[in-house]
Design a protein around this motif. Structure first.
Motif, PDB file in Angstrom:
ATOM      1  N   MET A 298      39.193  13.774  41.229  1.00 32.94           N
ATOM      2  CA  MET A 298      38.613  13.082  40.086  1.00 32.94           C
ATOM      3  C   MET A 298      38.123  11.672  40.412  1.00 32.94           C
ATOM      4  SD  MET A 298      40.937  14.278  36.848  1.00 32.94           S
ATOM      5  CE  MET A 298      42.414  13.427  37.420  1.00 32.94           C
ATOM      6  N   ALA A 299      38.386  11.193  41.625  1.00 30.91           N
ATOM      7  CA  ALA A 299      38.068   9.810  41.977  1.00 30.91           C
ATOM      8  C   ALA A 299      36.581   9.538  42.147  1.00 30.91           C
ATOM      9  CB  ALA A 299      38.819   9.411  43.253  1.00 30.91           C
ATOM     10  N   ALA A 300      35.767  10.574  42.293  1.00 32.83           N
ATOM     11  CA  ALA A 300      34.343  10.352  42.574  1.00 32.83           C
ATOM     12  C   ALA A 300      33.528  11.559  42.154  1.00 32.83           C
ATOM     13  CB  ALA A 300      34.147  10.110  44.077  1.00 32.83           C
ATOM     14  N   ALA A 301      32.228  11.353  42.095  1.00 33.48           N
ATOM     15  CA  ALA A 301      31.306  12.485  42.050  1.00 33.48           C
ATOM     16  C   ALA A 301      31.172  12.970  43.488  1.00 33.48           C
ATOM     17  CB  ALA A 301      29.952  12.057  41.502  1.00 33.48           C
ATOM     18  N   TRP A 302      30.995  14.271  43.676  1.00 36.87           N
ATOM     19  CA  TRP A 302      30.944  14.859  45.009  1.00 36.87           C
ATOM     20  C   TRP A 302      29.627  15.583  45.216  1.00 36.87           C
ATOM     21  CZ3 TRP A 302      35.215  14.527  48.346  1.00 36.87           C
ATOM     22  CH2 TRP A 302      36.379  13.993  47.779  1.00 36.87           C
ATOM     23  N   SER A 303      29.127  15.540  46.437  1.00 32.90           N
ATOM     24  CA  SER A 303      27.959  16.353  46.768  1.00 32.90           C
ATOM     25  C   SER A 303      28.389  17.810  46.804  1.00 32.90           C
ATOM     26  CB  SER A 303      27.368  15.939  48.120  1.00 32.90           C
ATOM     27  OG  SER A 303      28.273  16.239  49.173  1.00 32.90           O
ATOM     28  N   TRP A 304      27.412  18.693  46.706  1.00 37.33           N
ATOM     29  CA  TRP A 304      27.660  20.132  46.850  1.00 37.33           C
ATOM     30  C   TRP A 304      26.574  20.631  47.779  1.00 37.33           C
ATOM     31  CZ3 TRP A 304      31.675  22.970  44.786  1.00 37.33           C
ATOM     32  CH2 TRP A 304      31.596  24.355  44.915  1.00 37.33           C
ATOM     33  N   GLY A 305      26.917  20.773  49.068  1.00 36.61           N
ATOM     34  CA  GLY A 305      25.895  21.114  50.051  1.00 36.61           C
ATOM     35  C   GLY A 305      24.884  19.980  50.135  1.00 36.61           C
ATOM     36  N   PHE A 306      23.612  20.339  50.049  1.00 38.29           N
ATOM     37  CA  PHE A 306      22.560  19.324  50.131  1.00 38.29           C
ATOM     38  C   PHE A 306      22.247  18.704  48.773  1.00 38.29           C
ATOM     39  CE2 PHE A 306      21.649  21.996  53.877  1.00 38.29           C
ATOM     40  CZ  PHE A 306      21.819  21.008  54.838  1.00 38.29           C
ATOM     41  N   ASN A 307      22.865  19.181  47.718  1.00 36.95           N
ATOM     42  CA  ASN A 307      22.603  18.664  46.382  1.00 36.95           C
ATOM     43  C   ASN A 307      23.333  17.345  46.192  1.00 36.95           C
ATOM     44  OD1 ASN A 307      23.276  18.242  43.439  1.00 36.95           O
ATOM     45  ND2 ASN A 307      21.755  19.879  43.318  1.00 36.95           N
ATOM     46  N   ARG A 308      22.601  16.322  45.847  1.00 35.77           N
ATOM     47  CA  ARG A 308      23.194  14.986  45.672  1.00 35.77           C
ATOM     48  C   ARG A 308      23.266  14.575  44.208  1.00 35.77           C
ATOM     49  NH1 ARG A 308      24.851  16.182  49.939  1.00 35.77           N
ATOM     50  NH2 ARG A 308      24.342  15.242  51.914  1.00 35.77           N
ATOM     51  N   GLU A 309      23.000  15.517  43.262  1.00 31.28           N
ATOM     52  CA  GLU A 309      23.160  15.190  41.845  1.00 31.28           C
ATOM     53  C   GLU A 309      24.634  14.971  41.524  1.00 31.28           C
ATOM     54  OE1 GLU A 309      20.925  17.531  38.944  1.00 31.28           O
ATOM     55  OE2 GLU A 309      19.893  18.394  40.680  1.00 31.28           O
ATOM     56  N   GLY A 310      25.476  15.643  42.255  1.00 32.51           N
ATOM     57  CA  GLY A 310      26.908  15.440  42.109  1.00 32.51           C
ATOM     58  C   GLY A 310      27.590  16.437  41.196  1.00 32.51           C
ATOM     59  N   VAL A 311      28.773  16.827  41.625  1.00 27.17           N
ATOM     60  CA  VAL A 311      29.673  17.619  40.798  1.00 27.17           C
ATOM     61  C   VAL A 311      30.860  16.715  40.484  1.00 27.17           C
ATOM     62  CG1 VAL A 311      28.927  19.817  41.802  1.00 27.17           C
ATOM     63  CG2 VAL A 311      30.913  18.653  42.772  1.00 27.17           C
ATOM     64  N   ARG A 312      31.505  16.975  39.342  1.00 22.90           N
ATOM     65  CA  ARG A 312      32.625  16.137  38.935  1.00 22.90           C
ATOM     66  C   ARG A 312      33.788  16.987  38.466  1.00 22.90           C
ATOM     67  NH1 ARG A 312      31.647  10.851  39.166  1.00 22.90           N
ATOM     68  NH2 ARG A 312      33.588  10.389  38.155  1.00 22.90           N
ATOM     69  N   PHE A 313      34.982  16.502  38.778  1.00 26.18           N
ATOM     70  CA  PHE A 313      36.234  17.077  38.296  1.00 26.18           C
ATOM     71  C   PHE A 313      36.729  16.138  37.207  1.00 26.18           C
ATOM     72  CE2 PHE A 313      35.626  18.145  42.707  1.00 26.18           C
ATOM     73  CZ  PHE A 313      35.978  19.484  42.787  1.00 26.18           C
TER      74      PHE A 313
END
Length: 130
Positions: free
Chosen positions: A34-49
């Motif tokens: 939960m500390a950050a938005a994370w990349s998912w592969g080459f996608n830099r829009e970000g996923v979040r927990f």
């Protein structure tokens, strides 16, 4: 064979259930996620927990899902979104994860977006101390 990923990632066959908000907030691994938005592969829009209204929610550009802990592993979070179950193994030594999609074994990596100094410093102490 219905779930080939079970051969390479056995926790794909584990029973999972969403954690309580208290369980998430008391978990070092949960706090790392939960500390950050994370990349998912080459996608830099970000996923979040996130935890919202007592639910562990996963937000991605492809839709919302749920996330939680895998009872047999202390370094893995499950994510269920886009009608697919994924097992995310977090690397204790670095700020990153590798996701294995349970239906076919496809893998993708994730890294925190933005300033990673805080996450890296905290990981050096061990996420169980967060």
């Amino acid at each position: 064979w219905k779930a080939p990923a079970r051969r390479c990632f056995s926790s794909c066959s584990d029973r999972t259930s969403p954690p309580t908000e208290a369980a998430v907030r008391s978990s070092g691994l949960g706090r790392v996620a939960m500390a950050a938005a994370w990349s998912w592969g080459f996608n830099r829009e970000g996923v979040r927990f996130v935890v919202e209204k007592g639910e562990a929610l996963f937000r991605s550009p492809w839709g919302q899902g749920r996330w939680g802990f895998v009872p047999s592993r202390d370094d893995v979070i499950f994510v269920d979104f886009a009608q697919q179950m994924h097992m995310l193994r977090f690397d204790r030594a670095h700020a990153r994860f590798v996701s294995t999609r349970c239906s076919d074994g496809d893998t993708v990596s994730g890294n925190p977006l933005g300033d990673t100094a805080d996450i890296t410093r905290r990981l050096e102490d061990g996420w169980d101390k967060w």
